[in-house]
Write a protein that holds these residues in place. Structure first.
Motif, PDB file in Angstrom:
ATOM      1  N   ARG A  39      39.018 -39.968  29.458  1.00  0.00           N
ATOM      2  CA  ARG A  39      37.880 -41.036  28.666  1.00  0.00           C
ATOM      3  C   ARG A  39      38.687 -41.458  27.255  1.00  0.00           C
ATOM      4  NH1 ARG A  39      33.736 -38.360  27.820  1.00  0.00           N
ATOM      5  NH2 ARG A  39      34.512 -36.552  29.025  1.00  0.00           N
ATOM      6  N   VAL A  90      35.189 -37.437  19.233  1.00  0.00           N
ATOM      7  CA  VAL A  90      34.452 -35.759  18.723  1.00  0.00           C
ATOM      8  C   VAL A  90      35.424 -35.162  18.662  1.00  0.00           C
ATOM      9  CG1 VAL A  90      32.556 -35.533  19.904  1.00  0.00           C
ATOM     10  CG2 VAL A  90      34.178 -35.244  21.126  1.00  0.00           C
ATOM     11  N   GLY A 139      37.510 -29.058  19.898  1.00  0.00           N
ATOM     12  CA  GLY A 139      38.231 -28.285  20.972  1.00  0.00           C
ATOM     13  C   GLY A 139      39.297 -28.986  21.475  1.00  0.00           C
ATOM     14  N   LEU A 140      39.294 -28.164  22.524  1.00  0.00           N
ATOM     15  CA  LEU A 140      40.476 -28.553  24.091  1.00  0.00           C
ATOM     16  C   LEU A 140      39.922 -29.396  24.008  1.00  0.00           C
ATOM     17  CD1 LEU A 140      42.656 -26.226  24.731  1.00  0.00           C
ATOM     18  CD2 LEU A 140      42.979 -27.162  22.992  1.00  0.00           C
ATOM     19  N   ASP A 141      40.019 -30.967  24.912  1.00  0.00           N
ATOM     20  CA  ASP A 141      39.662 -32.062  25.896  1.00  0.00           C
ATOM     21  C   ASP A 141      39.778 -31.285  26.399  1.00  0.00           C
ATOM     22  OD1 ASP A 141      38.909 -34.194  27.289  1.00  0.00           O
ATOM     23  OD2 ASP A 141      40.503 -35.729  25.860  1.00  0.00           O
ATOM     24  N   MET A 190      38.359 -31.818  29.637  1.00  0.00           N
ATOM     25  CA  MET A 190      39.246 -33.242  30.803  1.00  0.00           C
ATOM     26  C   MET A 190      40.431 -32.719  30.852  1.00  0.00           C
ATOM     27  SD  MET A 190      35.835 -34.572  31.441  1.00  0.00           S
ATOM     28  CE  MET A 190      36.562 -35.215  32.819  1.00  0.00           C
ATOM     29  N   TRP A 208      49.474 -27.488  27.738  1.00  0.00           N
ATOM     30  CA  TRP A 208      49.097 -25.980  26.920  1.00  0.00           C
ATOM     31  C   TRP A 208      49.736 -26.063  25.907  1.00  0.00           C
ATOM     32  CZ3 TRP A 208      44.882 -23.626  26.497  1.00  0.00           C
ATOM     33  CH2 TRP A 208      44.821 -22.323  25.994  1.00  0.00           C
ATOM     34  N   PRO A 236      33.779 -26.127  17.040  1.00  0.00           N
ATOM     35  CA  PRO A 236      34.561 -25.208  18.270  1.00  0.00           C
ATOM     36  C   PRO A 236      34.968 -24.664  18.548  1.00  0.00           C
ATOM     37  CG  PRO A 236      32.978 -27.122  19.019  1.00  0.00           C
ATOM     38  CD  PRO A 236      33.446 -27.625  17.328  1.00  0.00           C
ATOM     39  N   ASN A 288      34.006 -20.573  21.346  1.00  0.00           N
ATOM     40  CA  ASN A 288      32.344 -20.225  21.968  1.00  0.00           C
ATOM     41  C   ASN A 288      33.016 -19.803  23.612  1.00  0.00           C
ATOM     42  OD1 ASN A 288      33.658 -23.001  22.172  1.00  0.00           O
ATOM     43  ND2 ASN A 288      31.914 -24.035  23.044  1.00  0.00           N
ATOM     44  N   ILE A 301      35.703 -19.775  30.620  1.00  0.00           N
ATOM     45  CA  ILE A 301      37.046 -19.794  30.752  1.00  0.00           C
ATOM     46  C   ILE A 301      36.676 -18.422  29.242  1.00  0.00           C
ATOM     47  CG2 ILE A 301      37.374 -21.857  30.865  1.00  0.00           C
ATOM     48  CD1 ILE A 301      37.370 -22.994  28.107  1.00  0.00           C
ATOM     49  N   PRO A 303      42.556 -17.319  24.601  1.00  0.00           N
ATOM     50  CA  PRO A 303      43.913 -16.703  25.161  1.00  0.00           C
ATOM     51  C   PRO A 303      44.599 -15.653  24.131  1.00  0.00           C
ATOM     52  CG  PRO A 303      43.970 -19.219  24.573  1.00  0.00           C
ATOM     53  CD  PRO A 303      42.500 -18.523  24.429  1.00  0.00           C
ATOM     54  N   PHE A 358      50.309 -19.102  32.621  1.00  0.00           N
ATOM     55  CA  PHE A 358      49.277 -18.541  32.970  1.00  0.00           C
ATOM     56  C   PHE A 358      47.904 -19.058  32.930  1.00  0.00           C
ATOM     57  CE2 PHE A 358      46.112 -15.645  32.053  1.00  0.00           C
ATOM     58  CZ  PHE A 358      45.728 -14.715  32.883  1.00  0.00           C
ATOM     59  N   PHE A 359      48.055 -19.842  31.823  1.00  0.00           N
ATOM     60  CA  PHE A 359      47.177 -21.131  31.841  1.00  0.00           C
ATOM     61  C   PHE A 359      46.397 -21.660  32.989  1.00  0.00           C
ATOM     62  CE2 PHE A 359      45.821 -25.076  30.173  1.00  0.00           C
ATOM     63  CZ  PHE A 359      44.520 -25.100  29.719  1.00  0.00           C
ATOM     64  N   ILE A 387      43.543 -21.927  34.490  1.00  0.00           N
ATOM     65  CA  ILE A 387      42.365 -22.930  34.564  1.00  0.00           C
ATOM     66  C   ILE A 387      42.233 -23.617  35.900  1.00  0.00           C
ATOM     67  CG2 ILE A 387      43.688 -25.103  34.102  1.00  0.00           C
ATOM     68  CD1 ILE A 387      40.859 -23.237  31.815  1.00  0.00           C
ATOM     69  N   LEU A 395      26.257 -30.567  28.362  1.00  0.00           N
ATOM     70  CA  LEU A 395      26.830 -31.604  27.933  1.00  0.00           C
ATOM     71  C   LEU A 395      26.498 -32.886  27.991  1.00  0.00           C
ATOM     72  CD1 LEU A 395      30.702 -31.367  27.166  1.00  0.00           C
ATOM     73  CD2 LEU A 395      28.628 -30.705  25.407  1.00  0.00           C
TER      74      LEU A 395
END
Ligand SMILES: CCCCC/C=C\CCCC/C=C/C(=O)SCCNC(=O)CCNC(=O)[C@H](O)C(C)(C)COP(=O)(O)OP(=O)(O)OC[C@H]1O[C@@H](n2cnc3c(N)ncnc32)[C@H](O)[C@@H]1OP(=O)(O)O
Length: 570
Positions: free
Chosen positions: A275, A336, A376-378, A380, A394, A420, A445, A451, A454, A544-545, A549, A565
């Protein structure tokens, strides 16, 4: 084209090449380049950050352009380094005969280049390379790398040659370039001894660019000539990508691959998946081999040119004030400022460039989107993704963070909106934080999304607000108002929204009064342990991520969070 015109713009893409010179520090990379371009040698050692040179040729009526990227031997800038691997057409890998470790680095470099090229599915895998065993003038007693050992290794690798050189004594430098140009099937006249070097002053260069002959009137000279551009500036990331894409198209045409789908239709399915991605970012991802267009085929590039000509994506805006030495870096990815692969890559490169800009002393991290610092991280990027994309994403986050947290610059966060998770990490990684009072919130958060933050997110928070507060904050996934954040030390100052920037500027004044060297040493010693902890296990952390995930249970939590959301909105 005037036969006498040697214009930077006159070289068609097929005649433009980028030569990248790599190797550890102090092996003589810059000395080799300097011999090649100017036939000069300087005994003084000055570490290179990244130098860019351009040499234009006129050979048999055609104009050629050779760009040379002389890279840093110590590589604190992984994004720039990766970009040099990706954009290089031919490579010189330099080691010093009196330093075995530097030879081992050459072997590693070759692997890394091949890996990068292979990951970029539009490029051929093995670019032409030459290994230079420099400082061959050193006494035999100091030699650590045997000629035969390298020759044996090189004989087993494709499109690779080897020569021992001495930039100091001008030994084999001409041969080095000649061999490389032959290997790359470039005109042999590009070698230093096979063209006339034209020393050209700025005025003459300008005349040449306007198409005015710089030869005496009436005199014809069809001998090959080469001129070093006096104004060479490293192209932007965007130009790099445009050119690399154009090259990829050529290579593909040469390989005569049939039925290439049009990019507009081939990439369409990805627009809904990513998106608010721009075409530029999709192209970049396609270029990186991370998005496979429909049918798994490589995209047509004519259309890509049109896309690139659209307004630049510019997810990261940099405004450098050369009077004050303060750069303002604004995240610009509405709605955002969520951090996807593209934004993180741009941020990394922007930070690396500022880091190497000697006139820059401080950086303000801010947002171009009202009411948001960064969401924060997307999400998606983490939802229904592939293991390969997760790892790439990552790595980009790791690099951006290492660059920010490890920056020599004074870094200040101007938090004019919500911040956040990953947004909070960016803010905490700066030296000082000013936040807008009011409805905005900040915090890690992650647990609320199902999740886990890290270890390096945790480390940074520990360093900022201490153990007890971190423990509470992380378990609860707590989001704090500006006043609450101030009370636990998560931010340093809270002011009305319209005063955030001016407060940052005022605070900066006292930081700028401290001598840089003393401040940087202090900052480094305070942050080294945390930086080293990630640096020493980046690949393990990325893997690891991806494993974590993509677990079914984690994906389910993320799916539910995304739905919440959207529900909240409606
Ligand atoms: C055991 C060890 C484990 C090791 C590693 C394992 C796991 C890794 C952990 C990774 C760490 C993660 C860090 C993160 O950063 S995760 C992201 C967390 N971010 C959030 O939770 C923020 C969510 N967003 C919001 O709360 C709000 O959007 C807001 C930022 C407060 C702004 O509110 P508002 O202005 O009202 O905007 P909307 O909510 O309407 O949002 C506009 C559209 O943007 C979409 N959106 C929002 N945030 C994100 C995001 N982070 N990523 C992608 N998209 C986002 C939102 O859905 C709206 O989309 P729509 O218009 O299509 O509905």
């Amino acid at each position: 084209m005037s036969s006498h015109l040697v214009d930077e713009c006159a070289a068609p893409p097929k005649n433009c090449f980028r030569l990248v010179v790599l190797g550890t520090a102090r092996v003589g990379k810059t000395a080799i380049v300097s011999r090649f371009l100017f036939n000069q040698y300087d005994d003084q050692y000055t570490p290179t950050i990244e130098d860019f040179h351009r040499k234009m040729y006129r050979i048999r009526g055609e104009v050629y352009r050779l760009d040379i990227l002389d890279t840093s031997g110590v590589h604190p800038f992984p994004a720039m380094r990766r970009l040099s691997f990706l954009t290089g057409d031919l490579f010189i890998l330099v080691y010093s005969v009196d330093n075995y470790e530097s030879y081992m680095e050459v072997m590693r470099l070759r692997e890394q280049i091949l890996e990068s090229k292979a990951s970029c599915k539009t490029r051929t895998a093995a670019p032409p390379m030459i290994i230079a065993g420099n400082k061959a003038d050193r006494p035999e007693s100091e030699r650590e790398v045997l000629y035969d050992e390298v020759a044996k290794w090189v004989s087993t690798v494709k499109k690779c040659a080897f020569l021992e050189t001495s930039a100091k004594k001008n030994g084999n430098i001409n041969e080095l370039f000649q061999t490389l140009f032959e290997l790359a099937k470039l005109p042999p006249e590009m070698s230093p001894s096979l063209h006339r070097r034209v020393s050209i002053g700025d005025q003459a260069w300008e005349a040449a660019k306007k198409g005015i002959s710089f030869y005496p009137r009436g005199k014809q000279d069809d001998n090959p000539l080469g001129v070093v551009s006096p104004h060479a500036r490293r192209p932007s990331l965007r130009s790099d990508l445009i050119e690399a894409e154009a090259k990829a198209e050529q290579e593909q045409r040469r390989a005569e691959k049939p039925s290439i789908p049009k990019i507009s239709s081939a990439l369409s399915p990805y627009r809904s998946q990513y998106r608010s991605c721009t075409w530029m970012s999709l192209l970049r991802q396609a270029f990186q081999g991370l998005v496979r267009p429909a049918g798994g085929q490589v995209c047509r590039l004519q259309v890509q040119h049109r896309c690139y000509n659209a307004p630049a994506a510019g997810h990261v805006q940099v405004d450098m004030n050369s009077d004050t030495g303060v750069a303002t870096v604004r995240l610009n990815r509405p709605p955002v400022n969520s951090l996807n692969l593209d934004v993180l890559t741009e941020l990394s490169i922007a930070l690396e460039k500022l880091e190497t800009d000697r006139s820059c002393r401080a950086m303000v991290l801010a947002s171009a989107v009202p009411g948001i610092f960064s969401a924060g991280l997307d999400i998606m990027e983490m939802y229904k993704s592939t293991p390969e994309r997760c790892v790439a994403f990552w790595r980009a986050l790791q690099d951006a963070w290492l660059n920010l947290y490890g920056s020599r610059l004074i870094t200040m966060a101007a938090i004019e909106g919500h911040s956040p998770a990953g947004g909070c990490l960016l803010a905490m990684s700066c030296d000082y934080r000013v936040m807008a009072d009011g409805k905005f919130q900040i915090g890690l958060n992650e647990t609320r999304l199902g999740i886990v933050a890290p270890f390096w997110f945790t480390d940074v928070m520990l360093c900022t607000i201490g153990h007890r507060e971190t423990e509470k904050a992380l378990q609860l996934g707590a989001m704090y108002s500006a006043q609450q954040a101030l009370s636990i030390g998560l931010v340093d100052k809270v002011v009305p929204a319209d005063q955030v920037m001016s407060t940052v500027q005022t605070e900066l004044k006292s930081w700028l009064q401290i001598p840089d060297a003393a401040r940087v040493i202090t900052k480094t010693s305070m942050r080294k342990q945390v930086l080293d902890r990630l640096s020493s296990q980046k690949e393990k952390d990325a893997q690891f991520f991806a494993d974590f995930i993509l677990r079914e249970s984690v994906q389910k939590s993320l799916g539910a969070y995304i739905a919440s959301l959207q529900k909240r909105k409606s």
